[in-house]
Design a protein around this motif. Structure first.
Motif, mmCIF file in Angstrom:
data_model
loop_
_atom_site.group_PDB
_atom_site.id
_atom_site.type_symbol
_atom_site.label_atom_id
_atom_site.label_comp_id
_atom_site.label_asym_id
_atom_site.label_seq_id
_atom_site.Cartn_x
_atom_site.Cartn_y
_atom_site.Cartn_z
ATOM 1 N N GLN A 1 0.832 -1.198 0.000
ATOM 2 C CA GLN A 1 0.000 0.000 0.000
ATOM 3 C C GLN A 1 0.867 1.248 0.000
ATOM 4 N N GLU A 2 0.246 2.333 -0.322
ATOM 5 C CA GLU A 2 0.927 3.627 -0.329
ATOM 6 C C GLU A 2 1.054 4.136 1.105
ATOM 7 N N PRO A 3 1.965 5.067 1.345
ATOM 8 C CA PRO A 3 2.117 5.591 2.711
ATOM 9 C C PRO A 3 0.858 6.330 3.171
ATOM 10 N N ASP A 4 0.567 6.229 4.464
ATOM 11 C CA ASP A 4 -0.551 6.979 5.035
ATOM 12 C C ASP A 4 -0.251 8.471 5.020
ATOM 13 N N PHE A 5 1.029 8.806 5.192
ATOM 14 C CA PHE A 5 1.455 10.202 5.142
ATOM 15 C C PHE A 5 2.938 10.228 4.798
#
Length: 109
Positions: free
Chosen positions: A37-41
């Protein structure tokens, strides 16, 4: 995760947008890690011709390490944030941390 992008003698990455820099970092991470997944922030900090330390960093790192060690026995801080951004520095810190932990668990070994 903390990622460093670019190198001292090649500063063209400084012209990239934050999103483009994150894309570059994620592409590199996907080569060595199974990230799904992509970073949360994220936060991009540009340090042109510099390493990410400020004057007083060594004293700060020592103080933090002592406080952590006093309040959380067996926790030893190591890595680029504390005592050197280069891979050899990080390896040395890891070896030192392991030696310290072994000494805590098995004194005299």
């Amino acid at each position: 995760l903390r990622c460093f992008v670019g190198k001292a003698k090649e500063q063209s990455f400084m012209q990239l947008t934050d999103e483009e820099i994150v894309e570059v970092a994620m592409r590199d991470l996907h080569k060595t890690m199974t990230l799904r997944q992509e970073p949360d922030f994220y936060r991009v900090t540009r340090l042109q011709n510099a390493i990410p330390y400020v004057v007083g960093h060594q004293a700060w790192a020592q103080d933090v390490s002592e406080k952590v060690g006093a309040s959380l026995p067996g926790v030893i801080l190591a890595g680029a944030s504390y005592g050197g951004v280069g891979v050899p520095d990080c390896i040395d810190q890891g070896k030192k941390a392991v030696s310290q932990l072994i000494e805590m668990v098995l004194p005299g070994k």
